[in-house]
Scaffold this motif. Structure first.
Motif, short mmCIF file in Angstrom:
data_model
loop_
_atom_site.label_atom_id
_atom_site.label_comp_id
_atom_site.label_asym_id
_atom_site.label_seq_id
_atom_site.Cartn_x
_atom_site.Cartn_y
_atom_site.Cartn_z
N ASN A 118 17.26 2.05 97.46
CA ASN A 118 17.48 3.17 96.55
C ASN A 118 16.33 4.17 96.55
O ASN A 118 16.22 4.99 95.65
N VAL A 119 15.49 4.12 97.56
CA VAL A 119 14.36 5.04 97.65
C VAL A 119 14.80 6.29 98.40
O VAL A 119 15.38 6.21 99.48
N VAL A 120 14.54 7.47 97.81
CA VAL A 120 14.94 8.72 98.46
C VAL A 120 13.78 9.42 99.16
O VAL A 120 14.00 10.22 100.06
N SER A 121 12.55 9.13 98.76
CA SER A 121 11.39 9.70 99.46
C SER A 121 10.17 8.82 99.24
O SER A 121 10.09 8.08 98.27
N VAL A 122 9.24 8.92 100.20
CA VAL A 122 8.00 8.16 100.13
C VAL A 122 6.87 9.09 100.52
O VAL A 122 6.97 9.83 101.50
N ARG A 123 5.80 9.05 99.76
CA ARG A 123 4.60 9.81 100.11
C ARG A 123 3.50 8.81 100.43
O ARG A 123 3.28 7.86 99.69
N VAL A 124 2.80 9.04 101.53
CA VAL A 124 1.69 8.18 101.93
C VAL A 124 0.47 9.07 102.09
O VAL A 124 0.51 10.07 102.80
N SER A 125 -0.62 8.73 101.41
CA SER A 125 -1.84 9.53 101.54
C SER A 125 -3.08 8.68 101.28
O SER A 125 -3.00 7.58 100.75
N LYS A 126 -4.21 9.23 101.68
CA LYS A 126 -5.50 8.58 101.43
C LYS A 126 -6.01 8.91 100.05
O LYS A 126 -6.85 8.20 99.51
N THR A 127 -5.55 10.03 99.49
CA THR A 127 -5.96 10.45 98.15
C THR A 127 -4.74 10.66 97.29
O THR A 127 -3.65 10.92 97.80
N ASP A 128 -4.88 10.55 96.00
CA ASP A 128 -3.77 10.69 95.07
C ASP A 128 -3.68 12.13 94.60
O ASP A 128 -4.29 12.54 93.64
N SER A 129 -2.90 12.92 95.35
CA SER A 129 -2.77 14.34 95.04
C SER A 129 -1.34 14.79 95.33
O SER A 129 -0.72 14.32 96.28
N ASP A 130 -0.83 15.72 94.55
CA ASP A 130 0.51 16.25 94.78
C ASP A 130 0.60 17.08 96.04
O ASP A 130 1.67 17.29 96.59
N ALA A 131 -0.53 17.58 96.54
CA ALA A 131 -0.53 18.48 97.68
C ALA A 131 -0.74 17.78 99.02
O ALA A 131 -0.72 18.43 100.05
N THR A 132 -0.97 16.47 99.04
CA THR A 132 -1.24 15.78 100.29
C THR A 132 -0.24 14.69 100.56
O THR A 132 0.48 14.27 99.67
N GLY A 133 -0.19 14.24 101.78
CA GLY A 133 0.63 13.10 102.14
C GLY A 133 1.77 13.44 103.05
O GLY A 133 2.09 14.60 103.25
N GLN A 134 2.35 12.42 103.62
CA GLN A 134 3.49 12.57 104.52
C GLN A 134 4.74 12.09 103.81
O GLN A 134 4.68 11.17 103.01
N TYR A 135 5.85 12.71 104.12
CA TYR A 135 7.11 12.33 103.50
C TYR A 135 8.07 11.82 104.55
O TYR A 135 8.02 12.22 105.69
N LEU A 136 8.97 10.95 104.13
CA LEU A 136 10.09 10.51 104.98
C LEU A 136 11.33 11.19 104.47
O LEU A 136 11.50 11.45 103.34
#
Length: 86
Positions: A68-86
């Motif tokens: 039931n997951v629609v998106s995943v963010r993976v990042s080294k820092t916890d920020s709304d502006a960083t990370g990769q999405y599936l």
């Protein structure tokens, strides 16, 4: 062997609140995204052996049901502006 870094993985389920998991199971964001994609393609859960749920102090093993997951963010820092999405 390179030491794994702790990554922040934020899962957004259908109709629910984001769930944050900190994990040291991967060498980098790209490796984590590949593992998540393989689990999705294989219709399997994502197994993390070195994870902390919502910044808890204790490290645990975690199995994440990606059905039931629609998106995943993976990042080294916890920020709304960083990370990769599936």
């Amino acid at each position: 062997m390179v030491d794994n870094i702790e990554l922040i993985m934020r899962f957004h389920p259908v109709g629910g609140e984001d769930v944050s998991v900190l994990s040291a199971d991967f060498g980098g964001p790209e490796e984590a995204v590949e593992a998540i994609a393989r689990a999705l393609d294989g219709r399997r859960g994502l197994v993390l052996t070195h994870a902390r749920y919502n910044r808890e102090a204790n490290e645990n093993g975690v199995v994440i049901n990606l059905a039931n997951v629609v998106s995943v963010r993976v990042s080294k820092t916890d920020s709304d502006a960083t990370g990769q999405y599936l």
